[in-house]
Enzyme design. Structure first.
Site, PDB file in Angstrom:
ATOM      1  N   ASP A  24       0.784  -1.247   0.000  1.00  0.00           N
ATOM      2  CA  ASP A  24       0.000   0.000   0.000  1.00  0.00           C
ATOM      3  C   ASP A  24       0.815   1.297   0.000  1.00  0.00           C
ATOM      4  O   ASP A  24       0.466   2.254   0.716  1.00  0.00           O
ATOM      5  CB  ASP A  24      -0.956   0.012   1.205  1.00  0.00           C
ATOM      6  CG  ASP A  24      -1.941  -1.134   1.193  1.00  0.00           C
ATOM      7  OD1 ASP A  24      -1.919  -1.936   0.249  1.00  0.00           O
ATOM      8  OD2 ASP A  24      -2.730  -1.251   2.151  1.00  0.00           O
ATOM      9  N   LYS A 129      -6.595  -4.954  -3.009  1.00  0.00           N
ATOM     10  CA  LYS A 129      -7.130  -5.697  -1.857  1.00  0.00           C
ATOM     11  C   LYS A 129      -8.197  -4.867  -1.140  1.00  0.00           C
ATOM     12  O   LYS A 129      -7.949  -3.715  -0.790  1.00  0.00           O
ATOM     13  CB  LYS A 129      -6.004  -6.106  -0.912  1.00  0.00           C
ATOM     14  CG  LYS A 129      -5.250  -4.964  -0.269  1.00  0.00           C
ATOM     15  CD  LYS A 129      -4.162  -5.540   0.625  1.00  0.00           C
ATOM     16  CE  LYS A 129      -3.442  -4.497   1.421  1.00  0.00           C
ATOM     17  NZ  LYS A 129      -4.237  -3.660   2.297  1.00  0.00           N
ATOM     18  N   THR A 158       0.496   0.746   6.512  1.00  0.00           N
ATOM     19  CA  THR A 158       1.154   1.147   7.733  1.00  0.00           C
ATOM     20  C   THR A 158       1.543  -0.111   8.520  1.00  0.00           C
ATOM     21  O   THR A 158       0.890  -1.141   8.405  1.00  0.00           O
ATOM     22  CB  THR A 158       0.242   2.037   8.615  1.00  0.00           C
ATOM     23  OG1 THR A 158      -0.954   1.314   8.948  1.00  0.00           O
ATOM     24  CG2 THR A 158      -0.131   3.319   7.902  1.00  0.00           C
ATOM     25  N   CYS A 162      -2.080  -2.672   7.743  1.00  0.00           N
ATOM     26  CA  CYS A 162      -2.063  -3.595   6.601  1.00  0.00           C
ATOM     27  C   CYS A 162      -0.828  -4.485   6.552  1.00  0.00           C
ATOM     28  O   CYS A 162      -0.902  -5.641   6.122  1.00  0.00           O
ATOM     29  CB  CYS A 162      -2.242  -2.816   5.307  1.00  0.00           C
ATOM     30  SG  CYS A 162      -3.906  -2.109   5.195  1.00  0.00           S
TER      31      CYS A 162
HETATM   32  C1  C5J Z   1      -3.035   0.524   5.606  1.00  0.00           C
HETATM   33  C2  C5J Z   1      -4.729   1.698   6.827  1.00  0.00           C
HETATM   34  N1  C5J Z   1      -2.550   0.363   4.374  1.00  0.00           N
HETATM   35  N2  C5J Z   1      -3.905   2.085   7.784  1.00  0.00           N
HETATM   36  N3  C5J Z   1      -4.270   1.063   5.718  1.00  0.00           N
HETATM   37  O1  C5J Z   1      -2.395   0.210   6.577  1.00  0.00           O
HETATM   38  O2  C5J Z   1      -5.917   1.937   6.921  1.00  0.00           O
END
Ligand code: C5J
Length: 223
Positions: A24, A129, A158, A162
């Site tokens: 991400d 995803k 993060t 995720c």
């Molecule tokens: C990710 C989130 N990618 N923190 N998303 O961690 O909502």
């Protein structure tokens, strides 16, 4: 087998059966003016790791690892969005709302794109995803099985959401997982530190962690 100086103990892997999973690294999470920033988060912490993620990608490409990029994203209808993601979060800006870089976490919107500095190359796998974990409602498990992948190296954001969710999913599925400490980040330093501790606690209950330099040293001395 190559061995990385990792915690809680050395991480052995074979590049031929290892995939790098970059989670991400999207404009909406990392760039000023995006979703993360609009929620009041300090995105500078995330922006700071971009060169390290780029260096990790370059290293993995040089050594022939399978490379998978993920995007947290939804169909424009939001029909694939888990209810908790729709009903919780900051009421001022929810998934599907129009944010500073288009509709939040909707596929094809400018903010949903991966940053240019760590963009996928032709032939690399890009996985959309709908969940926090990359195995939920995606073909990731099938893709890795068909490629004979047994080991996963993680980076991205993060750390505690995720990245950690996907590592836990992978660990339960039998993959040996290594998280690159300086190629992952959280808006909350304490959450990142706690996640790294949790991963390697109790003899590596979720997996291993190591800095990029340790992975590079292991790969470059083996070449
Ligand atoms: C990710 C989130 N990618 N923190 N998303 O961690 O909502």
């Amino acid at each position: 087998m190559i061995e990385v100086a990792a915690a809680p103990f050395p991480y052995p892997f074979d590049p031929a059966t290892t995939a790098l999973i970059v989670i991400d690294m999207q404009r909406d999470f990392v760039e000023p003016g995006g979703f993360g920033a609009a929620l009041g988060n300090d995105v500078e912490r995330l922006t700071a790791i971009v060169p390290t993620v780029a260096a990790l990608l370059a290293l993995a490409r040089r050594h022939g690892l399978t490379i998978v990029h993920t995007r947290e994203s939804h169909d424009a209808s939001l029909a694939d969005c888990p209810p908790a993601k729709l009903t919780r979060g900051a009421p001022s800006l929810r998934i599907g709302d129009v944010g500073p870089m288009g509709r939040i976490l909707v596929r094809g919107e400018p903010g949903n794109a991966i940053l240019d500095a760590v963009a996928p190359l032709d032939g690399e796998i890009v996985l959309d995803k709908p969940g926090k974990g990359a195995f939920y409602a995606t073909a990731l498990g099938d893709i890795l099985r068909l490629k004979g992948i047994t080991h996963l190296i993680f980076a991205g954001v993060t750390t505690e959401v995720c990245v950690q969710t996907t590592m836990r999913e992978a660990n339960d599925r039998g993959y040996d997982c290594l998280l690159i400490e300086d190629a992952t980040e959280s808006y909350f330093p304490a959450f990142k530190a706690a996640t790294l501790d949790m991963i390697r606690a109790q003899g590596g209950i979720v997996g291993w962690t190591a800095p990029l330099a340790a992975l590079a040293a292991a790969l470059e001395t083996s070449a």
